[in-house]
Design an enzyme around this catalytic site. Structure first.
Site, PDB file in Angstrom:
ATOM      1  N   CYS A 108     -40.965  -8.673 -28.362  1.00  0.00           N
ATOM      2  CA  CYS A 108     -40.524  -7.375 -27.825  1.00  0.00           C
ATOM      3  C   CYS A 108     -39.176  -7.458 -27.118  1.00  0.00           C
ATOM      4  O   CYS A 108     -38.535  -6.437 -26.863  1.00  0.00           O
ATOM      5  CB  CYS A 108     -41.567  -6.815 -26.867  1.00  0.00           C
ATOM      6  N   HIS A 243     -38.868  -1.730 -21.757  1.00  0.00           N
ATOM      7  CA  HIS A 243     -39.669  -1.818 -22.978  1.00  0.00           C
ATOM      8  C   HIS A 243     -40.901  -0.924 -22.804  1.00  0.00           C
ATOM      9  O   HIS A 243     -41.609  -1.016 -21.801  1.00  0.00           O
ATOM     10  CB  HIS A 243     -40.071  -3.275 -23.213  1.00  0.00           C
ATOM     11  N   ASN A 273     -45.925   1.727 -28.375  1.00  0.00           N
ATOM     12  CA  ASN A 273     -45.205   0.469 -28.175  1.00  0.00           C
ATOM     13  C   ASN A 273     -44.655   0.010 -29.520  1.00  0.00           C
ATOM     14  O   ASN A 273     -45.423  -0.317 -30.424  1.00  0.00           O
ATOM     15  CB  ASN A 273     -46.173  -0.571 -27.596  1.00  0.00           C
TER      16      ASN A 273
HETATM   17  N1  ACO Z   1     -60.748   3.010 -26.002  1.00  0.00           N
HETATM   18  C1  ACO Z   1     -61.791   3.020 -25.180  1.00  0.00           C
HETATM   19  N2  ACO Z   1     -62.165   1.947 -24.473  1.00  0.00           N
HETATM   20  C2  ACO Z   1     -61.423   0.831 -24.577  1.00  0.00           C
HETATM   21  C3  ACO Z   1     -60.318   0.756 -25.417  1.00  0.00           C
HETATM   22  C4  ACO Z   1     -59.984   1.911 -26.152  1.00  0.00           C
HETATM   23  N3  ACO Z   1     -58.913   1.954 -26.992  1.00  0.00           N
HETATM   24  N4  ACO Z   1     -59.788  -0.489 -25.320  1.00  0.00           N
HETATM   25  C5  ACO Z   1     -60.533  -1.164 -24.458  1.00  0.00           C
HETATM   26  N5  ACO Z   1     -61.543  -0.387 -24.006  1.00  0.00           N
HETATM   27  C6  ACO Z   1     -62.584  -0.709 -23.051  1.00  0.00           C
HETATM   28  C7  ACO Z   1     -62.898  -2.183 -23.021  1.00  0.00           C
HETATM   29  O1  ACO Z   1     -63.793  -2.544 -24.049  1.00  0.00           O
HETATM   30  C8  ACO Z   1     -63.519  -2.304 -21.653  1.00  0.00           C
HETATM   31  O2  ACO Z   1     -64.850  -1.849 -21.704  1.00  0.00           O
HETATM   32  P1  ACO Z   1     -65.995  -2.560 -20.824  1.00  0.00           P
HETATM   33  O3  ACO Z   1     -65.594  -2.344 -19.402  1.00  0.00           O
HETATM   34  O4  ACO Z   1     -67.203  -1.818 -21.235  1.00  0.00           O
HETATM   35  O5  ACO Z   1     -65.973  -4.006 -21.234  1.00  0.00           O
HETATM   36  C9  ACO Z   1     -62.736  -1.327 -20.810  1.00  0.00           C
HETATM   37  O6  ACO Z   1     -62.128  -0.410 -21.749  1.00  0.00           O
HETATM   38  C10 ACO Z   1     -61.664  -1.958 -19.986  1.00  0.00           C
HETATM   39  O7  ACO Z   1     -60.947  -2.873 -20.800  1.00  0.00           O
HETATM   40  P2  ACO Z   1     -59.725  -3.652 -20.255  1.00  0.00           P
HETATM   41  O8  ACO Z   1     -59.148  -4.511 -21.326  1.00  0.00           O
HETATM   42  O9  ACO Z   1     -60.107  -4.295 -18.969  1.00  0.00           O
HETATM   43  O10 ACO Z   1     -58.763  -2.434 -19.975  1.00  0.00           O
HETATM   44  P3  ACO Z   1     -57.435  -2.426 -19.148  1.00  0.00           P
HETATM   45  O11 ACO Z   1     -57.563  -1.498 -18.020  1.00  0.00           O
HETATM   46  O12 ACO Z   1     -56.923  -3.791 -18.850  1.00  0.00           O
HETATM   47  O13 ACO Z   1     -56.450  -1.754 -20.184  1.00  0.00           O
HETATM   48  C11 ACO Z   1     -54.666  -2.402 -21.606  1.00  0.00           C
HETATM   49  C12 ACO Z   1     -56.156  -2.423 -21.399  1.00  0.00           C
HETATM   50  C13 ACO Z   1     -54.205  -0.957 -21.734  1.00  0.00           C
HETATM   51  C14 ACO Z   1     -54.293  -3.156 -22.864  1.00  0.00           C
HETATM   52  C15 ACO Z   1     -54.013  -3.047 -20.379  1.00  0.00           C
HETATM   53  O14 ACO Z   1     -54.563  -4.304 -20.106  1.00  0.00           O
HETATM   54  C16 ACO Z   1     -52.562  -3.200 -20.511  1.00  0.00           C
HETATM   55  O15 ACO Z   1     -51.827  -2.244 -20.455  1.00  0.00           O
HETATM   56  N6  ACO Z   1     -52.081  -4.426 -20.634  1.00  0.00           N
HETATM   57  C17 ACO Z   1     -50.674  -4.667 -20.800  1.00  0.00           C
HETATM   58  C18 ACO Z   1     -50.464  -5.202 -22.106  1.00  0.00           C
HETATM   59  C19 ACO Z   1     -49.656  -4.336 -22.979  1.00  0.00           C
HETATM   60  O16 ACO Z   1     -49.169  -3.275 -22.661  1.00  0.00           O
HETATM   61  N7  ACO Z   1     -49.459  -4.878 -24.132  1.00  0.00           N
HETATM   62  C20 ACO Z   1     -48.681  -4.237 -25.095  1.00  0.00           C
HETATM   63  C21 ACO Z   1     -48.250  -5.242 -26.096  1.00  0.00           C
HETATM   64  S1  ACO Z   1     -47.482  -6.569 -25.393  1.00  0.00           S
HETATM   65  C22 ACO Z   1     -45.977  -6.152 -25.027  1.00  0.00           C
HETATM   66  O17 ACO Z   1     -45.416  -5.229 -25.558  1.00  0.00           O
HETATM   67  C23 ACO Z   1     -45.340  -6.974 -24.031  1.00  0.00           C
END
Ligand code: ACO
Length: 334
Positions: A108, A243, A273
């Protein structure tokens, strides 16, 4: 180095969160509140190379240059249409360019790494005009059975032509090894003399919360370092373009550095993204909103797999285009 022209190309098909609800156990509400994303563009008939070419042509036209004027083409992508040849080579002939062509892979952070490379070529006298194209088709790399990752990504391309000038005030790049946090395994191999040693599963694998922490801390650190190198403070930046990984990452960086929300535009709600294409496409939207004016200072910051990160400060010197293609109301603010 200064930016002479910018361009963008998007697939025609917009896929809403509601459409993803039909495919996955997810909801518009979850995706919007956790990420800020409402829809993303997904390639149907388009190709990554075609998007790269579209963005490149627009950037050249904006710069008032022809492909023959280019001394180098640098493309950044996580995965082109082919493993080889490079995207840069594939667009060269269509642009009627006759110059070295290379793809650069910094996930990225690719666009910022490419700016630094172009700057080095220009500074050394090896190049006058460099075309940078960041073209991504992450819909083809995503695991569409994994709701935790596939809802995040979209496709698109942004491009910039850069040339001799004094627009780049400072740039800072960083990298550290961190495969487990964010990776996509290579396709399975069929060599009869080599044991299969990959984990074989196609698709992006990510430890979301760890990536979140990395993104916020590296972006805040890099932006501060780039401002220090330029002898400025972050408060001097008229626009801070991050980003577009996740709205909550943008807000955390903004709060950590005390940046006013009105100075941090975002288009993640429309495009998701798009990896290395996201910073140049956001720059394109800001330029085409008419809000970006000559003399403004831009701070750009990106972070991604590797783990890589980088930030730079640029003094913008182009007037707004006559034909605004992204009205200001299409931008949101973090
Ligand atoms: N829809 C509904 N529920 C979901 C989804 C979805 N699409 N995805 C995950 N869940 C659920 C999980 O299964 C979990 O359920 P559980 O509690 O029953 O186990 C719950 O939501 C929470 O999951 P987490 O992974 O803990 O959710 P989090 O709050 O961390 O959000 C996310 C996930 C959005 C990916 C977050 O961690 C994040 O923003 N991370 C940053 C990474 C990022 O932005 N990466 C992009 C690519 S990398 C880059 O560009 C640098």
């Amino acid at each position: 180095m200064r930016i002479l022209g910018i361009g963008r190309a998007l697939p025609a098909q917009a896929v809403s969160n509601a459409q993803l609800e039909q495919l996955l156990d997810t909801s518009d509400e979850w995706i919007r509140t956790r990420t800020g994303i409402r829809e993303r563009r997904i390639m149907r008939e388009e190709t990554v190379t075609g998007l790269a070419l579209g963005a490149a042509r627009e950037a050249l036209a904006d710069a008032g240059l022809h492909g023959r004027d280019l001394d180098m083409i640098i493309a950044t992508t996580a995965l082109g249409d082919d493993l080889f040849p490079s995207i840069a080579c594939l667009v060269q002939q269509e642009l009627e360019a006759d110059c070295p062509c290379v793809d650069l892979h910094a996930a990225c952070t690719g666009f910022i790494y490419a700016l630094d490379t172009a700057d080095a070529y220009i500074k050394s006298g090896k190049a006058r005009n460099v075309l940078i194209i960041s073209a991504e088709g992450l819909s083809r790399v995503s695991d569409w059975t994994d709701r935790g990752t596939c809802v995040l990504f979209g496709d698109g391309a942004g491009a910039a032509v850069v040339g001799l000038g004094e627009g780049l005030l400072s740039i800072r790049l960083a990298a550290q090894t961190g495969r487990a946090l964010l990776y996509s395994a290579a396709p399975a191999q069929s060599c009869p003399f080599t044991p299969q040693n990959g984990d074989g599963a196609w698709g992006i694998r990510m430890q979301g919360q760890e990536v979140f922490r990395f993104a916020v801390s590296s972006s805040a650190r890099d932006l501060q370092a780039a401002a220090d190198m330029a002898g400025l403070s972050i408060a001097d930046a008229d626009w801070v373009l991050l980003h577009q990984a996740n709205m909550r990452i943008l807000q955390s960086v903004r709060q950590r550095l005390g940046i006013d929300a009105a100075r941090m535009p975002t288009n993640i709600h429309r495009l998701g993204n798009t990896s290395s294409a996201s910073v140049p496409m956001l720059l394109y939207d800001l330029y085409h909103s008419g809000l970006l004016q000559p003399g403004h200072i831009l701070a750009l910051s990106a972070f991604g797999a590797g783990m890589t990160s980088g930030a730079c400060l640029i003094r913008w010197d182009k007037p707004a285009p006559l034909n605004l293609r992204a009205p200001a109301e299409t931008l949101f603010f973090a």
